[in-house]
Design a protein around this motif. Structure first.
Motif, PDB file in Angstrom:
ATOM      1  N   LEU A 153      78.332  99.163  34.137  1.00  0.00           N
ATOM      2  CA  LEU A 153      77.255 100.155  34.119  1.00  0.00           C
ATOM      3  C   LEU A 153      77.834 101.509  33.722  1.00  0.00           C
ATOM      4  O   LEU A 153      78.104 102.373  34.558  1.00  0.00           O
ATOM      5  CB  LEU A 153      76.590 100.206  35.489  1.00  0.00           C
ATOM      6  CG  LEU A 153      75.969  98.881  35.944  1.00  0.00           C
ATOM      7  CD1 LEU A 153      75.560  98.951  37.407  1.00  0.00           C
ATOM      8  CD2 LEU A 153      74.779  98.506  35.070  1.00  0.00           C
ATOM      9  N   LEU A 177      70.770 103.886  36.981  1.00  0.00           N
ATOM     10  CA  LEU A 177      70.976 102.436  36.939  1.00  0.00           C
ATOM     11  C   LEU A 177      69.686 101.710  36.576  1.00  0.00           C
ATOM     12  O   LEU A 177      69.694 100.793  35.747  1.00  0.00           O
ATOM     13  CB  LEU A 177      71.506 101.941  38.282  1.00  0.00           C
ATOM     14  CG  LEU A 177      71.903 100.460  38.349  1.00  0.00           C
ATOM     15  CD1 LEU A 177      73.016 100.244  39.379  1.00  0.00           C
ATOM     16  CD2 LEU A 177      70.726  99.558  38.688  1.00  0.00           C
ATOM     17  N   ALA A 181      70.064  99.395  33.285  1.00  0.00           N
ATOM     18  CA  ALA A 181      70.177  97.943  33.426  1.00  0.00           C
ATOM     19  C   ALA A 181      69.154  97.237  32.536  1.00  0.00           C
ATOM     20  O   ALA A 181      67.982  97.605  32.507  1.00  0.00           O
ATOM     21  CB  ALA A 181      69.993  97.548  34.884  1.00  0.00           C
TER      22      ALA A 181
END
Length: 216
Positions: A153, A177, A181
């Motif tokens: 990430l 995130l 993602a």
């Protein structure tokens, strides 16, 4: 065609571990978070039910001091064995210490070697973080919870680099995130569900780090 799991899922066991002890209960999860704890026989009718029988059902744990000695000393403990053992024991995130692998994880290049060594081997999330006066440095995050495509990430790492372990930092990193993602739907769960699980695990990890579980 197999149908993806619903966003509401329930998990039942006769041995659910809670703050007051162990007993029968049904957990209702929405978006990767526990939304309710109900009596054992009170599961929502429209939700998928996973019954664990008399197996222990407990919150995922964050182990903030682990030596994953890969690369260099994999015979001591590598990603494959360390993360499988963690998953079997209910640990969902490992924070790796830097000094037992070869090369030691004390440079960006060595962190890159560590990440490459973990590809295809991690069964749980893992991280390496160095705290310098309460400020996070050399952050590396790998999210196996985004399976079937475990990934690094990078944008989330950048959001944490040089930042203090505060609730504001945690909230900002969680937002990054969720945007970064890119899992896909599969027969086990939806992409949105896995994104939220990964975000929740990141939040738990940063909370533990702020409480004093410092990764060197």
């Amino acid at each position: 065609m197999a149908q993806a799991f619903r966003s509401i899922r329930t998990f039942r066991s006769s041995r659910v571990v809670r703050a007051k002890g162990e007993g029968a209960a049904t957990l209702v999860a929405e978006g990767g978070r526990i939304a309710a704890v109900r009596p054992w026989d009170d599961a929502p009718r429209d939700a998928e039910l996973v019954d664990f029988g008399d197996r222990l059902l407990l919150p995922g744990l964050v182990d903030t001091h682990v030596h994953i000695n890969e690369p260099g000393r994999t015979e001591w403990e590598g990603f494959w064995t360390a993360t499988r053992a963690a998953a079997a024991g209910g640990v969902t995130t490992l924070v790796d210490m830097p000094l037992n692998c070869i090369p030691e994880t004390t440079s960006v290049a060595a962190l890159g070697a560590k990440r490459e060594a973990a590809v295809g081997k991690a069964w749980v999330d893992w991280a390496t973080v160095r705290l310098d006066g309460g400020v996070m440095r050399e952050v590396r995050l790998g999210a196996a919870s985004l399976a079937p495509f475990p990934t690094r990430l990078c944008a989330t790492e950048a959001a944490l680099e040089g930042k203090p372990t505060t609730t504001e930092t945690t909230s900002a990193a969680r937002r990054v995130l969720l945007d970064e993602a890119r899992p896909i739907d599969d027969i086990r769960s939806t992409a949105e569900y896995r994104k939220r699980v990964a975000a929740n695990l990141l939040e738990e990890f940063l909370t533990e780090l702020a409480r004093g579980g410092e990764a060197e």
